[in-house]
Enzyme design. Structure first.
Site, PDB file in Angstrom:
ATOM      1  NE  ARG A 173      -6.971  -2.299  64.145  1.00 36.20           N
ATOM      2  CZ  ARG A 173      -5.743  -2.211  63.635  1.00 36.20           C
ATOM      3  NH1 ARG A 173      -5.553  -2.386  62.337  1.00 36.20           N
ATOM      4  NH2 ARG A 173      -4.725  -1.944  64.405  1.00 36.20           N
ATOM      5  CG  HIS A 228      -1.312  -4.153  68.349  1.00 33.47           C
ATOM      6  ND1 HIS A 228       0.063  -4.228  68.440  1.00 33.47           N
ATOM      7  CD2 HIS A 228      -1.601  -3.997  67.041  1.00 33.47           C
ATOM      8  CE1 HIS A 228       0.588  -4.110  67.230  1.00 33.47           C
ATOM      9  NE2 HIS A 228      -0.402  -3.964  66.367  1.00 33.47           N
ATOM     10  CG  ASN A 235       4.248  -6.362  58.894  1.00 31.80           C
ATOM     11  OD1 ASN A 235       5.481  -6.329  58.877  1.00 31.80           O
ATOM     12  ND2 ASN A 235       3.527  -6.728  57.869  1.00 31.80           N
ATOM     13  N   GLY A 236       3.333  -4.897  62.970  1.00 31.22           N
ATOM     14  CA  GLY A 236       3.429  -4.021  64.138  1.00 31.22           C
ATOM     15  C   GLY A 236       3.608  -4.929  65.353  1.00 31.22           C
ATOM     16  CG  ASP A 287       7.727 -11.411  55.388  1.00 31.45           C
ATOM     17  OD1 ASP A 287       6.514 -11.266  55.166  1.00 31.45           O
ATOM     18  OD2 ASP A 287       8.235 -12.500  55.759  1.00 31.45           O
ATOM     19  CG  PHE A 288      10.211 -12.267  61.780  1.00 32.01           C
ATOM     20  CD1 PHE A 288      10.354 -11.069  62.462  1.00 32.01           C
ATOM     21  CD2 PHE A 288      10.904 -13.374  62.245  1.00 32.01           C
ATOM     22  CE1 PHE A 288      11.168 -10.979  63.576  1.00 32.01           C
ATOM     23  CE2 PHE A 288      11.720 -13.293  63.360  1.00 32.01           C
ATOM     24  CZ  PHE A 288      11.847 -12.092  64.033  1.00 32.01           C
ATOM     25  NE  ARG A 289       6.263 -15.357  56.095  1.00 28.54           N
ATOM     26  CZ  ARG A 289       4.992 -15.249  55.750  1.00 28.54           C
ATOM     27  NH1 ARG A 289       4.279 -16.326  55.549  1.00 28.54           N
ATOM     28  NH2 ARG A 289       4.444 -14.070  55.586  1.00 28.54           N
ATOM     29  N   GLY A 323       1.428 -12.767  63.732  1.00 29.48           N
ATOM     30  CA  GLY A 323       2.193 -13.498  62.716  1.00 29.48           C
ATOM     31  C   GLY A 323       3.502 -14.100  63.200  1.00 29.48           C
ATOM     32  CB  VAL A 324       6.619 -12.601  64.517  1.00 29.06           C
ATOM     33  CG1 VAL A 324       7.938 -13.094  65.078  1.00 29.06           C
ATOM     34  CG2 VAL A 324       6.832 -11.818  63.234  1.00 29.06           C
ATOM     35  CD  GLU A 379      -1.288 -16.174  65.807  1.00 28.83           C
ATOM     36  OE1 GLU A 379      -1.638 -16.855  64.829  1.00 28.83           O
ATOM     37  OE2 GLU A 379      -1.871 -15.135  66.149  1.00 28.83           O
ATOM     38  CD  GLU A 409      -5.940  -7.372  65.849  1.00 35.95           C
ATOM     39  OE1 GLU A 409      -5.336  -7.995  64.955  1.00 35.95           O
ATOM     40  OE2 GLU A 409      -5.630  -6.228  66.203  1.00 35.95           O
TER      41      GLU A 409
HETATM   42  P1  AMP Z   1       0.803  -9.971  61.137  1.00 40.03           P
HETATM   43  O1  AMP Z   1       1.038  -8.482  61.115  1.00 40.03           O
HETATM   44  O2  AMP Z   1       0.242 -10.484  62.414  1.00 40.03           O
HETATM   45  O3  AMP Z   1       0.048 -10.467  59.912  1.00 40.03           O
HETATM   46  O4  AMP Z   1       2.252 -10.653  61.032  1.00 40.03           O
HETATM   47  C1  AMP Z   1       3.063 -10.487  59.891  1.00 40.03           C
HETATM   48  C2  AMP Z   1       4.457 -10.990  60.209  1.00 40.03           C
HETATM   49  O5  AMP Z   1       4.401 -12.366  60.599  1.00 40.03           O
HETATM   50  C3  AMP Z   1       5.408 -10.911  59.022  1.00 40.03           C
HETATM   51  O6  AMP Z   1       6.662 -10.405  59.438  1.00 40.03           O
HETATM   52  C4  AMP Z   1       5.565 -12.358  58.622  1.00 40.03           C
HETATM   53  O7  AMP Z   1       6.811 -12.635  58.041  1.00 40.03           O
HETATM   54  C5  AMP Z   1       5.460 -13.056  59.960  1.00 40.03           C
HETATM   55  N1  AMP Z   1       5.187 -14.477  59.773  1.00 40.03           N
HETATM   56  C6  AMP Z   1       4.099 -15.047  59.202  1.00 40.03           C
HETATM   57  N2  AMP Z   1       4.250 -16.395  59.138  1.00 40.03           N
HETATM   58  C7  AMP Z   1       5.471 -16.675  59.671  1.00 40.03           C
HETATM   59  C8  AMP Z   1       6.223 -17.871  59.883  1.00 40.03           C
HETATM   60  N3  AMP Z   1       5.744 -19.057  59.528  1.00 40.03           N
HETATM   61  N4  AMP Z   1       7.441 -17.750  60.481  1.00 40.03           N
HETATM   62  C9  AMP Z   1       7.937 -16.548  60.840  1.00 40.03           C
HETATM   63  N5  AMP Z   1       7.278 -15.391  60.652  1.00 40.03           N
HETATM   64  C10 AMP Z   1       6.070 -15.446  60.079  1.00 40.03           C
END
Ligand code: AMP
Length: 404
Positions: A93, A182, A213-214, A284-286, A332-333, A335, A386
């Site tokens: 990548r 992306h 995250n992005g 972090d979204f969680r 992440g968010v 999905e 990806e």
């Molecule tokens: P990524 O960069 O695609 O790995 O996404 C990371 C983001 O997805 C972080 O902010 C995580 O908190 C969020 N994330 C992962 N699992 C969940 C979940 N079950 N509910 C809400 N946000 C999530």
């Protein structure tokens, strides 16, 4: 494990980490995956997943070559010597392809040099990508290596979408345009949507939200992007974990004059200490959702700003496309957060957009519809992949090169 000759090693090399996957581009079977992190620090290490087990090791790693060597050693320890069994190709990548690269490219010395020369456009990313490429070429001599660019899918953005309204001569001299990022994810997900809808991509208007995250959104007409939120760098557009996304460019000189920040401090502020983190303290979204549940007002405001920005682009792309067939959430968010999807698309039934609460809340990890059956606009959740897209691109390039 299938024969190593069928497998592609995908490497995603960041400033202090290397994520990797060894997979079959045709069946999408993942033989092994893992991550080396904290390269350059004493507490560096690896987490390696293979055949249902996880191997962890902690050792100081001086640089990316040491990191990748640890990956190879860990493969060997778990019974799979990559160098001697041979892998078919390595897919890397690469974040920024500038104006130079707009398709997956077989790597030679001149390609490495050109990627390196683009570092001023992606100072955090391209040098790390080059380090990963150089290490892999050293450790796997003779195995073809392919660069797959995050910007490539957006190379053909229409002029009106990619042009910033600044002095055209300055923009031309500095390579300033919207590049978009992306791209591998937006291309993969929009392709999957066409498959799921059993429609020709050429007939579809799509909006894709890659929310991790992005975060970025794209408007895609007939399989080709016509707009995207990220720009010259991955800082523009949506609110992200630590990045501000859009802001008034006048904020930059204001901060430099009034708060006496130098340009590196501004860069750090906007890339690492803004977005959800800047507003709420967590990226972090969680964790953000946890704070909101506890009644934290700053976290709630961060969430509201996030959704507001997302809907602003949704509206822009709905109009820009002149109507849409499918809206898709990924990463992440996208999905995993039914709340974000519901709030992003709330009260839009007059535009044919209606999310079905039961489908939206279902704990299903597969690609799926979440719009009410028969809705004019299909709303979908599609897990991005990806690594698979990079492995397939690398495989195709190597097969095509062999046929020349
Ligand atoms: P990524 O960069 O695609 O790995 O996404 C990371 C983001 O997805 C972080 O902010 C995580 O908190 C969020 N994330 C992962 N699992 C969940 C979940 N079950 N509910 C809400 N946000 C999530």
């Amino acid at each position: 494990m299938s024969g190593a000759d069928d497998l592609v090693l995908v490497i995603n090399s960041g400033s202090s980490s290397i994520k990797y996957q060894l997979l079959d581009p045709e069946s999408s079977f993942v033989a092994a995956s893992g991550m080396v992190d904290r390269i350059g620090e004493k507490n560096a290490g690896i987490e390696h997943h293979i055949e249902g087990t996880t191997v962890e090791r902690h050792v100081p790693l001086a640089d990316h070559t040491a990191g990748l060597r640890l990956v190879f050693e860990t493969f060997a320890e778990t019974g799979h010597d990559l160098a001697s069994q041979g892998v078919h190709a390595v897919g890397h990548r690469v974040v920024h392809g500038g104006e130079v690269f707009y398709r997956p490219t077989l790597i030679d010395d001149s390609v490495v040099e050109a990627i390196s020369n683009l570092s001023s456009l992606a100072p955090l990313h391209n040098p790390a990508n080059v380090a990963g490429i150089e290490s892999a070429r050293k450790l796997l001599p003779g195995v073809p290596q392919v660069a797959v660019f995050d910007t490539a899918f957006f190379h053909g953005l229409p002029d009106a979408a990619k042009t910033y309204a600044i002095d055209a001569k300055v923009a031309a001299a500095q390579g300033i345009r919207k590049y978009g990022f992306h791209g591998t994810s937006h291309e993969y997900v929009s392709g999957r949507v066409a498959q799921l809808l059993e429609r020709d991509p050429a007939d579809l208007n799509q909006i894709v939200f890659h929310l991790g995250n992005g975060a970025s959104a794209s408007a895609i007409r007939g399989g080709h992007p016509v707009d995207t939120t990220m720009g010259l760098t991955p800082l523009e557009g949506l609110v992200m974990g630590t990045r501000s996304g859009d802001l008034d460019p006048g904020i930059v000189p204001h901060l430099m004059r009034s708060a006496h920040l130098d340009i590196d401090q501004v860069d750090e502020l906007l890339n690492r200490n803004s977005g959800l983190k800047g507003l709420s303290g967590v990226n972090d979204f969680r964790e953000l959702q946890g704070l909101i549940d506890e009644g934290d007002a700053a976290a709630k405001l961060a969430y509201d700003v996030y959704i507001h920005r997302l809907r602003r682009y949704l509206g822009a792309y709905l109009i820009g496309l002149g109507g849409v067939d499918a809206i898709t959430f990924t990463a992440g968010v996208g999905e995993n957060s039914p709340q974000v999807r519901a709030d992003a698309l709330a009260e839009l039934s007059r535009f044919g957009i209606t999310v079905d609460p039961a489908l939206n809340n279902a704990k299903d990890r597969a690609a799926r519809h979440i719009s009410v059956p028969g809705a004019e606009v299909a709303v979908l959740v599609v897990p991005t992949n990806e690594e698979l897209a990079i492995a397939r691109a690398a495989h195709e390039v190597v097969v095509a090169a062999a046929q020349l």
